[in-house]
Design a protein around this motif. Structure first.
Motif, PDB file in Angstrom:
ATOM      1  N   PHE A  52      70.275  71.525 -12.764  1.00 41.01           N
ATOM      2  CA  PHE A  52      69.033  72.701 -13.083  1.00 41.01           C
ATOM      3  C   PHE A  52      68.113  72.195 -11.871  1.00 41.01           C
ATOM      4  CE2 PHE A  52      69.420  75.191 -16.823  1.00 41.01           C
ATOM      5  CZ  PHE A  52      68.608  76.365 -16.513  1.00 41.01           C
ATOM      6  N   ALA A  53      68.575  71.359 -11.138  1.00 38.04           N
ATOM      7  CA  ALA A  53      67.636  70.664 -10.111  1.00 38.04           C
ATOM      8  C   ALA A  53      68.374  71.716  -8.746  1.00 38.04           C
ATOM      9  CB  ALA A  53      68.392  68.873  -9.802  1.00 38.04           C
ATOM     10  N   CYS A  54      66.922  72.230  -8.558  1.00 39.30           N
ATOM     11  CA  CYS A  54      67.206  72.722  -7.033  1.00 39.30           C
ATOM     12  C   CYS A  54      66.012  73.611  -6.736  1.00 39.30           C
ATOM     13  CB  CYS A  54      68.069  72.845  -6.609  1.00 39.30           C
ATOM     14  SG  CYS A  54      68.311  74.042  -5.300  1.00 39.30           S
ATOM     15  N   PRO A  55      64.973  73.609  -5.715  1.00 41.53           N
ATOM     16  CA  PRO A  55      64.391  74.251  -4.592  1.00 41.53           C
ATOM     17  C   PRO A  55      64.337  75.830  -4.729  1.00 41.53           C
ATOM     18  CG  PRO A  55      64.447  72.291  -3.572  1.00 41.53           C
ATOM     19  CD  PRO A  55      65.539  72.464  -4.622  1.00 41.53           C
ATOM     20  N   ALA A  56      64.081  76.397  -5.816  1.00 45.90           N
ATOM     21  CA  ALA A  56      64.369  78.504  -5.928  1.00 45.90           C
ATOM     22  C   ALA A  56      64.380  79.162  -5.216  1.00 45.90           C
ATOM     23  CB  ALA A  56      64.687  78.534  -7.156  1.00 45.90           C
ATOM     24  N   LYS A 100      80.371  67.930 -21.676  1.00 46.32           N
ATOM     25  CA  LYS A 100      80.010  69.176 -20.950  1.00 46.32           C
ATOM     26  C   LYS A 100      78.281  69.653 -20.124  1.00 46.32           C
ATOM     27  CE  LYS A 100      80.367  71.608 -24.809  1.00 46.32           C
ATOM     28  NZ  LYS A 100      80.325  72.934 -25.651  1.00 46.32           N
ATOM     29  N   ILE A 101      79.506  70.272 -18.279  1.00 45.83           N
ATOM     30  CA  ILE A 101      77.907  70.550 -18.125  1.00 45.83           C
ATOM     31  C   ILE A 101      78.460  72.227 -17.597  1.00 45.83           C
ATOM     32  CG2 ILE A 101      80.380  69.833 -16.488  1.00 45.83           C
ATOM     33  CD1 ILE A 101      77.361  69.284 -14.221  1.00 45.83           C
ATOM     34  N   LEU A 102      76.203  72.497 -17.801  1.00 46.32           N
ATOM     35  CA  LEU A 102      76.816  73.155 -17.103  1.00 46.32           C
ATOM     36  C   LEU A 102      75.997  73.598 -15.888  1.00 46.32           C
ATOM     37  CD1 LEU A 102      74.957  76.021 -19.385  1.00 46.32           C
ATOM     38  CD2 LEU A 102      73.592  75.826 -17.199  1.00 46.32           C
ATOM     39  N   GLN A 103      76.070  74.426 -14.903  1.00 47.14           N
ATOM     40  CA  GLN A 103      75.815  74.658 -13.650  1.00 47.14           C
ATOM     41  C   GLN A 103      74.887  75.792 -13.425  1.00 47.14           C
ATOM     42  OE1 GLN A 103      74.119  73.134 -10.565  1.00 47.14           O
ATOM     43  NE2 GLN A 103      74.648  74.430  -9.192  1.00 47.14           N
ATOM     44  N   ALA A 104      72.790  75.748 -12.938  1.00 45.38           N
ATOM     45  CA  ALA A 104      72.301  76.877 -13.120  1.00 45.38           C
ATOM     46  C   ALA A 104      72.700  77.188 -11.804  1.00 45.38           C
ATOM     47  CB  ALA A 104      70.701  76.224 -12.864  1.00 45.38           C
ATOM     48  N   SER A 105      73.581  78.395 -11.593  1.00 42.47           N
ATOM     49  CA  SER A 105      73.686  79.040  -9.881  1.00 42.47           C
ATOM     50  C   SER A 105      72.969  79.746 -10.358  1.00 42.47           C
ATOM     51  CB  SER A 105      74.763  79.522 -10.027  1.00 42.47           C
ATOM     52  OG  SER A 105      75.231  80.193  -8.725  1.00 42.47           O
ATOM     53  N   THR A 106      72.906  81.111  -9.235  1.00 45.64           N
ATOM     54  CA  THR A 106      71.863  82.004  -9.148  1.00 45.64           C
ATOM     55  C   THR A 106      72.640  83.415  -8.658  1.00 45.64           C
ATOM     56  OG1 THR A 106      70.306  82.350  -7.376  1.00 45.64           O
ATOM     57  CG2 THR A 106      71.973  81.007  -6.685  1.00 45.64           C
ATOM     58  N   SER A 107      71.792  84.528  -8.894  1.00 44.38           N
ATOM     59  CA  SER A 107      71.471  85.655  -8.133  1.00 44.38           C
ATOM     60  C   SER A 107      71.766  85.606  -6.270  1.00 44.38           C
ATOM     61  CB  SER A 107      71.173  86.825  -8.262  1.00 44.38           C
ATOM     62  OG  SER A 107      69.208  86.328  -8.316  1.00 44.38           O
ATOM     63  N   ASP A 119      71.417  79.774  -0.560  1.00 38.90           N
ATOM     64  CA  ASP A 119      72.807  80.563  -0.925  1.00 38.90           C
ATOM     65  C   ASP A 119      74.126  79.605  -0.685  1.00 38.90           C
ATOM     66  OD1 ASP A 119      70.113  82.228  -1.197  1.00 38.90           O
ATOM     67  OD2 ASP A 119      71.684  83.377   0.499  1.00 38.90           O
ATOM     68  N   GLU A 120      74.608  79.422   0.441  1.00 45.81           N
ATOM     69  CA  GLU A 120      76.076  78.968   0.567  1.00 45.81           C
ATOM     70  C   GLU A 120      75.786  77.235  -0.222  1.00 45.81           C
ATOM     71  OE1 GLU A 120      78.031  80.703   1.189  1.00 45.81           O
ATOM     72  OE2 GLU A 120      78.055  81.096   3.860  1.00 45.81           O
ATOM     73  N   GLY A 121      75.106  76.971  -0.702  1.00 44.70           N
ATOM     74  CA  GLY A 121      74.947  75.990  -1.194  1.00 44.70           C
ATOM     75  C   GLY A 121      74.608  76.013  -2.638  1.00 44.70           C
ATOM     76  N   LYS A 122      74.649  76.607  -3.055  1.00 48.74           N
ATOM     77  CA  LYS A 122      74.767  76.938  -4.737  1.00 48.74           C
ATOM     78  C   LYS A 122      76.472  77.975  -5.229  1.00 48.74           C
ATOM     79  CE  LYS A 122      70.633  76.261  -7.181  1.00 48.74           C
ATOM     80  NZ  LYS A 122      70.583  76.122  -8.379  1.00 48.74           N
ATOM     81  N   ARG A 123      76.830  78.412  -3.918  1.00 48.85           N
ATOM     82  CA  ARG A 123      78.299  78.917  -3.592  1.00 48.85           C
ATOM     83  C   ARG A 123      78.841  77.871  -3.446  1.00 48.85           C
ATOM     84  NH1 ARG A 123      78.830  85.048  -2.066  1.00 48.85           N
ATOM     85  NH2 ARG A 123      80.552  83.983  -0.246  1.00 48.85           N
ATOM     86  N   GLY A 124      78.737  76.410  -2.846  1.00 46.48           N
ATOM     87  CA  GLY A 124      79.286  75.615  -2.716  1.00 46.48           C
ATOM     88  C   GLY A 124      79.701  75.082  -4.235  1.00 46.48           C
ATOM     89  N   ALA A 125      77.941  74.592  -4.999  1.00 45.53           N
ATOM     90  CA  ALA A 125      78.564  74.250  -6.104  1.00 45.53           C
ATOM     91  C   ALA A 125      79.193  74.835  -7.273  1.00 45.53           C
ATOM     92  CB  ALA A 125      77.366  74.285  -6.944  1.00 45.53           C
ATOM     93  N   ILE A 180      70.888  82.165 -12.655  1.00 44.96           N
ATOM     94  CA  ILE A 180      70.293  82.988 -13.063  1.00 44.96           C
ATOM     95  C   ILE A 180      69.791  84.111 -11.972  1.00 44.96           C
ATOM     96  CG2 ILE A 180      67.408  82.539 -13.138  1.00 44.96           C
ATOM     97  CD1 ILE A 180      69.175  80.436 -13.941  1.00 44.96           C
ATOM     98  N   PHE A 181      69.116  85.574 -12.128  1.00 47.70           N
ATOM     99  CA  PHE A 181      68.270  86.491 -11.629  1.00 47.70           C
ATOM    100  C   PHE A 181      66.880  86.500 -11.719  1.00 47.70           C
ATOM    101  CE2 PHE A 181      72.532  87.875 -11.561  1.00 47.70           C
ATOM    102  CZ  PHE A 181      72.747  89.914 -10.336  1.00 47.70           C
ATOM    103  N   ASN A 182      66.059  86.643 -10.928  1.00 45.93           N
ATOM    104  CA  ASN A 182      64.518  86.258 -11.137  1.00 45.93           C
ATOM    105  C   ASN A 182      64.502  86.043 -12.590  1.00 45.93           C
ATOM    106  OD1 ASN A 182      65.554  88.476  -9.139  1.00 45.93           O
ATOM    107  ND2 ASN A 182      63.513  88.046  -8.011  1.00 45.93           N
TER     108      ASN A 182
END
Length: 312
Positions: free
Chosen positions: A72-76, A109-116, A145-151, A171-173
């Protein structure tokens, strides 16, 4: 007892996640560089014998033992991720590389908190997981946006090449207690402005839409995703109830009995005009739907910020 690492563990969502995982009887390791995370968010957990705090920036490798990793690490929020866009991009890309290597080393196991935001300013509405998005690759929001897509790309490549056990949520708002006062997001902005009886700032004409999910619902979805079988995602997590920004501002004014007036300013570049999740996949695969109605979650959020402002 599982050993679970939560990167961004002192952040808004990360702190709620740490709390939930501890209640379920796990040993929880919060990893945070405190760029936007706050010690106050996890202060009430510090004396728990099953809770550990590590100050670390995940753009650098790390070596610990764990069974699961929630990344969950990243300024959002735009204010924070645009403050240092290079580091934001590094957090998404180098950060997930380091966490994926940690997962491989531990067999975790690893979960990535990506974004809408991977959908950008969408041309399809509502957005479902098969939509590839409409994203500006070189705008002021691109670092996030592109950082999360790359992740997401790296997650899938590690899964295909190394059979890493991965999960991806989008994750949405999301809103709730412990949101950062100065993060520039619409919920915290409007609530604080209303409580202070100062003008509420609406960007554009207020006709753009958002869908707000309460933090407790979001965390429930993330935990269900981590514990799911034979499903890696990506999966949308959000509340499909859609509201215009202007209607939302009026709702906040009413709920706070505020004397604030609404003022309008230019819409920021690349700001999404519509945002609504299609959650049918989460309903099918995770048996998950948000339980909180907007007004119920806002009551808790308003109470939190009201108490916060009184302490200042």
């Amino acid at each position: 007892m599982k050993r679970i690492a939560v990167t961004g563990g002192a952040g808004f969502l990360g702190s709620h996640l740490c709390e939930r995982l501890l209640k379920e009887g796990n040993y929880v390791i919060s990893i945070d560089n405190f760029f936007t995370g706050l010690k106050e968010n996890i202060y009430h957990l510090k004396d728990n014998a099953n809770f550990e705090i590590i100050r670390h920036d995940i753009t650098e490798p790390m070596h610990i033992e764990c069974d699961e990793i929630y990344n969950f690490a990243c300024p959002a929020s735009p204010i924070h991720y645009q403050r240092n866009p290079v580091h934001t991009f590094k957090t998404s890309v180098l950060g997930i590389l380091n966490m994926l290597d940690l997962a491989r080393n531990c067999g975790a196991k690893i979960l990535q908190a990506s974004t809408s935001e991977v959908y950008g300013d969408p041309l399809e509405h509502p957005q479902n997981e098969s939509y590839w998005g409409h994203v500006n690759p070189n705008g002021i929001r691109s670092c996030y946006d592109e950082g999360k897509r790359g992740a997401e790309t790296l997650m899938m490549d590690y899964h295909r090449k190394y059979n890493t056990d991965i999960k991806i949520i989008r994750i949405f708002n999301t809103y709730g207690p412990r949101m950062n006062e100065n993060d520039g997001r619409v919920v915290s902005n409007f609530v604080i402005q209303a409580l202070k009886n100062i003008p509420i700032t609406v960007y554009g004409d207020g006709s753009q839409t958002r869908s707000f999910c309460y933090c407790e619902d979001l965390i429930d979805g993330a935990v269900k995703m981590m514990n799911s079988e034979n499903f890696i995602g990506p999966v949308n997590l959000g509340n499909p109830f859609e509201i215009t920004v202007l209607e939302f501002a009026e709702t906040i004014i009413k709920m706070t009995n505020s004397k604030s007036e609404i003022v309008f300013k230019d819409l920021p570049k690349d700001d999404p005009v519509k945002r609504q999740p299609d959650i049918r996949l989460a309903q099918e695969k995770l048996n998950w739907s948000p339980k909180y109605k907007l007004e119920d979650g806002l009551k808790k959020t308003i109470e939190y910020f009201d108490n916060y402002l009184k302490r200042k």
